[in-house]
Scaffold this active site. Structure first.
Site, PDB file in Angstrom:
ATOM      1  N   MET A 291       0.852  -1.197   0.000  1.00 23.02           N
ATOM      2  CA  MET A 291       0.000   0.000   0.000  1.00 23.02           C
ATOM      3  C   MET A 291       0.882   1.239   0.000  1.00 23.02           C
ATOM      4  SD  MET A 291      -2.855   1.539  -0.037  1.00 23.02           S
ATOM      5  CE  MET A 291      -2.969   3.329   0.058  1.00 23.02           C
ATOM      6  N   HIS A 324       6.578   0.095  -8.232  1.00 23.37           N
ATOM      7  CA  HIS A 324       5.174   0.493  -8.363  1.00 23.37           C
ATOM      8  C   HIS A 324       4.780   1.484  -7.264  1.00 23.37           C
ATOM      9  CE1 HIS A 324       0.851  -0.477  -9.361  1.00 23.37           C
ATOM     10  NE2 HIS A 324       0.692  -0.040  -8.116  1.00 23.37           N
ATOM     11  N   GLU A 325       5.068   1.104  -6.021  1.00 28.41           N
ATOM     12  CA  GLU A 325       4.620   1.938  -4.905  1.00 28.41           C
ATOM     13  C   GLU A 325       5.389   3.259  -4.840  1.00 28.41           C
ATOM     14  OE1 GLU A 325       1.927   0.884  -3.719  1.00 28.41           O
ATOM     15  OE2 GLU A 325       2.092  -1.190  -4.423  1.00 28.41           O
ATOM     16  N   GLU A 347      -3.711   3.294 -11.079  1.00 28.58           N
ATOM     17  CA  GLU A 347      -3.161   1.936 -11.058  1.00 28.58           C
ATOM     18  C   GLU A 347      -2.584   1.533 -12.408  1.00 28.58           C
ATOM     19  OE1 GLU A 347      -2.349   0.648  -8.552  1.00 28.58           O
ATOM     20  OE2 GLU A 347      -3.496   1.844  -7.164  1.00 28.58           O
TER      21      GLU A 347
HETATM   22 ZN   LIG Z   1      -0.963   0.817  -7.149  1.00 27.96          ZN
END
Ligand SMILES: [Zn+2]
Length: 847
Positions: A291, A324-325, A347
């Site tokens: 997250m 990604h994060e 996303e």
């Molecule tokens: Zn994401």
């Protein structure tokens, strides 16, 4: 995560500016008390304030020191608390022209739940001490769970600043307490600070610096016991990786990935990392893989930590998830989507740019080919179904799926390739600068990109974002008509392209596939001198049934579904065999004729032409026989790049499902892949072949199928050999493990014998297997090693715990998968009684 279906916006007459949040934690009762002071702006006079709140007990509330008249809660779907005041509020404010500003103060209580959302509790185990468990508390507020931590205006576009302070038990050693910003103050408190009734154990206060403007869902708190490694980046950003006690060094790889990623993104986005620090924390339990909380990213342990048992594949995964994060720290956190319906942009973009980043930082990983396998293929597989949905939709309950993530990412990759890197980068930087600390919509991004490139980005992207499905483009060559009415036949060619919506095939396609398998495998039996099985009576009957179904006319599928609404503006990159750079064109209508240069007047002399260069376009290609023959010949001569080789077989298998091609033709072409050297191409090819395997098994052709697999995989495995060679590529290690798995499955005698011998030495502790071949050896041992292998696999599963060690979740999964194969074998044979079975049944993987 799911969104409530009838989600409503809060009344728009109030707007939060700043939250001052003070939480006091009780790790014995797993509760907390909170006090939040919210500076708000009122645009319209009212005597009522409505905030989001779930499962919180609001004890008291006041606005500018005026206590509420009543506190009521909305129903379950509203997730609100309603504060009614005895007078209109504007009069109590310091007025700024039309707006009033004031301070709302709330005292409340909440539970640390065990449901992995809101503010929740978990338990940490320490390596080397199986009995030592310490509680920890952490948040997961995405998408709409901040209202479980504090009463707030819990909508992404209502950004505010936050200052967080926590009171926690004072223990020895001290607990780690983290939030989005660096610690500003930490001190011991006199006891009884937040409870009047009983004396409390010693406590301390940790206060964090004030955040910039941000959305509620990105707020984060983590309290627990961690080890930490840290570094300071070039631009002074403090970077830390937190891991469970005793696993400090397992965070080293992630720390380096994060350091490189931060530098890459600062340059790509043209904006320095916006916060003074970034923490990456491996937490014991998380509802998602990771997250992107601003400045405090939380990860499942397997998504962040790498140890000596980790395969190259899981290192790639860690690199991509970190990439990604970290990308979200700008794209998502600094600039946030306007509303949840545009989540796909967040996303889809991050899922694309993580590959751009890791490809730059670790070129040896060849992650773009993995992207095609993971995201491109997954998106196309789902999106050809009739019940697919457009990327951007107005319903929010379908938002968190592979269409948003994978197709979104694939479409952005297509756009990036079409616009070219410099224009795309300029547009992206403009978009981020324009909307920093604010919110933006997809239209804002298209606008910035079209300003930077001069291309009609909005029109092109509309088709891809707002419509489900994707096209299949049929390509053929024909003589170029003469320029005037002269009768002379032209010696030049033109490329004719036709588009229509690609839909997955129905029954007839499966029948076609079956006929192909039958013929091809029987042919293989003869030509390759492999041990074919006699045609059983049952198999003959099955074949007869299948043969009665007519082979469909492929063209019928195309014409049947053609309609205006099924047209896309398709950006195309076409590679000609005699030109170094692909040609860019835009297919804007149902059909297009494109004149080829005189140098490519025919496909003889080894010339060829490939649409969808490097597989950047989101569509399938159906080549004419002539074009396909030329491509296969180029494939055999090693002229196609690896992503093009990937693309070719991927399209061919899709066309079989579509009813446009017979399996026999594909199996014939697949033989040209025996010399393939890339893991990802192999991995997709073998996965595609599994559909043929199912048919082969149903037809009683398993032995012939195994012979075909061995024929295909053995030369490539022989080249690699069993052992890691110094200096060999990253890819070689991955491929060795994959081919080994399939050869074991096919029962290749030499591979099975060696795998069993190596498994023996590994299980007895004589010689540890390299992590990359472990899954393949375990699986082969499970298939061919009998009862002894079962017991030894179980022992491997349990031995680390007995030795007070830890089994990594990757290793545990490898063993469980192998045991799973065994269980299937046990079920099918039923001749095997196993006393350990109940113990095995109760075992489940961590996640
Ligand atoms: Zn994401």
């Amino acid at each position: 995560s799911t969104m409530p279906k009838d989600f409503k916006h809060l009344p728009s007459h109030t707007c939060p500016v700043h939250y001052d949040l003070h939480l006091c934690l009780d790790f014995i009762e797993f509760t907390y008390s909170g006090c939040v002071q919210i500076s708000i702006e009122i645009n319209e006079d009212t005597d009522e304030l409505v905030l989001n709140s779930v499962d919180l007990d609001v004890l008291s509330a006041s606005f500018n020191n005026i206590p509420t008249q009543s506190i009521t809660y909305g129903n379950k779907s509203e997730q609100t608390v309603r504060l009614k005041f005895p007078c209109k509020l504007m009069g109590t404010c310091t007025s700024l022209s039309q707006k009033g500003t004031g301070c709302l103060c709330l005292n409340y209580r909440g539970q640390l739940s065990d449901r992995l959302r809101g503010f929740y509790r978990s338990v940490q185990r320490c390596r080397g001490a199986a009995t030592s468990e310490t509680p920890c508390a952490l948040t997961m507020l995405c998408p709409t769970e901040a209202r479980r931590l504090l009463p707030c205006w819990d909508e992404p576009q209502l950004k505010a600043t936050f200052q967080v302070a926590v009171e926690i038990p004072s223990t020895c050693p001290r607990l780690t307490a983290l939030s989005n910003m660096p610690e500003e103050e930490r001190r011991d408190l006199p006891s009884q600070s937040c409870s009047q009734s009983e004396p409390m154990p010693a406590r301390e206060l940790v206060r964090f610096a004030k955040t910039p403007q941000m959305s509620t869902y990105l707020l984060a708190i983590v309290i627990g016991r961690f080890d930490c490694i840290e570094t300071v980046c070039q631009d002074g950003v403090a970077l830390r990786v937190f891991s469970p006690i005793g696993r400090q060094s397992d965070g080293r790889f992630a720390l380096e990935v994060a350091r490189r990623s931060l530098q890459f993104y600062s340059e790509l986005f043209g904006i320095p990392y916006p916060l003074p620090k970034l923490d990456l924390v491996a937490v014991p339990e998380l509802a998602v893989g990771a997250m992107e909380n601003w400045g405090l990213i939380t990860y499942r342990e397997a998504m962040l930590l790498v140890d000596e048992n980790s395969s190259k594949f899981s290192m790639e995964t860690v690199a991509l998830v970190v990439g990604h994060e970290v990308a979200h720290q700008w794209f998502g956190n600094l600039v946030t989507m306007q509303w949840w319906t545009q989540l796909w942009l967040n996303e889809g973009f991050a899922s694309w740019v993580e590959y751009l980043c890791i490809d730059h930082c670790y070129p040896e990983f060849d992650v773009w080919t993995r992207f095609i396998r993971n995201d491109f293929s997954k998106a196309l597989e789902l999106d050809c179904l009739d019940n697919s949905h457009p990327i951007e939709i107005d319903e929010i309950d379908e938002m968190f799926d592979a269409i948003s993530y994978s197709k979104g990412a694939a479409v952005i990759r297509m756009l990036h390739a079409w616009l070219g890197e410099p224009a795309f980068r300029r547009g992206l930087q403009q978009y981020l600068r324009r909307h920093s600390y604010g919110n933006a919509s997809t239209a804002d991004l298209w606008l910035a990109l079209s300003e930077a490139s001069g291309q009609p980005v909005q029109q092109v992207m509309h088709d891809w974002i707002r419509r489900k499905g994707f096209p299949v483009i049929s390509a053929s060559l024909e003589p170029l008509p003469p320029p005037d009415s002269s009768q002379e036949a032209s010696t030049r060619l033109q490329l004719r392209l036709r588009q229509s919506r690609f839909r997955s095939g129905q029954g007839p396609a499966v029948a076609t596939a079956s006929v192909g398998v039958q013929t091809e495998l029987e042919k293989l039996d003869e030509t390759e001198q492999l041990d074919g099985t006699a045609v059983s009576g049952e198999r003959q009957a099955k074949m007869a049934r299948i043969s009665q179904n007519p082979v469909p006319d492929g063209n019928k599928f195309v014409s049947q579904h053609r309609s205006c609404s099924d047209l896309w503006r398709v950006p195309l990159l076409v590679q000609l065999s005699n030109e170094p750079e692909p040609r860019r064109l835009l297919l804007e209508s149902a059909e297009l004729a494109y004149p080829l240069p005189p140098s490519l007047s025919q496909l003889t002399d080894g010339h060829w032409l490939k649409l969808n260069w490097q597989c950047v376009g989101v569509f399938r290609v159906d080549y004419s026989d002539q074009m396909l023959d030329a491509l296969v010949s180029a494939l055999k001569r090693g002229k196609l790049g690896r992503r093009d080789r990937f693309n070719l077989q991927s399209d061919l298998f899709a066309l079989v499902a579509y009813g446009k091609l017979v399996t026999i033709r594909v199996l014939e072409i697949v033989k040209a892949y025996r010399s393939e050297q890339y893991f990802t191409v192999w991995s997709d090819l073998l996965a595609n072949l599994s559909s043929v395997q199912v048919l082969a098994e149903q037809l009683g052709l398993t032995a012939a199928w195994h012979a075909f697999l061995s024929y295909l995989c053995w030369p490539a495995f022989q080249r690699l050999g069993w052992d890691f060679k110094p200096g060999e590529s990253h890819d070689a290690g991955l491929l060795r493990g994959l081919l080994l798995t399939y050869l074991g499955q096919a029962g290749h005698a030499e591979v099975v014998a060696e795998a069993l011998a190596r498994f023996d030495r590994h299980a007895s502790g004589q010689c540890r297997l390299e992590p990359d071949i472990r899954a393949g050896v375990y699986a082969t041992a499970a298939r061919h090693g009998g009862a002894a292998a079962f017991d030894r696999l179980l022992a491997l599963l349990d031995s680390p715990a007995r030795g007070n060690g830890f089994i990594s979740s990757e290793e545990e999964l490898r063993i469980l998968r192998a045991l799973g194969i065994l269980r299937i074998l046990i079920r099918s044979s039923e001749s095997w009684s196993c006393q350990s079975a109940p113990e095995f049944a109760s075992r489940t993987p961590h996640r």
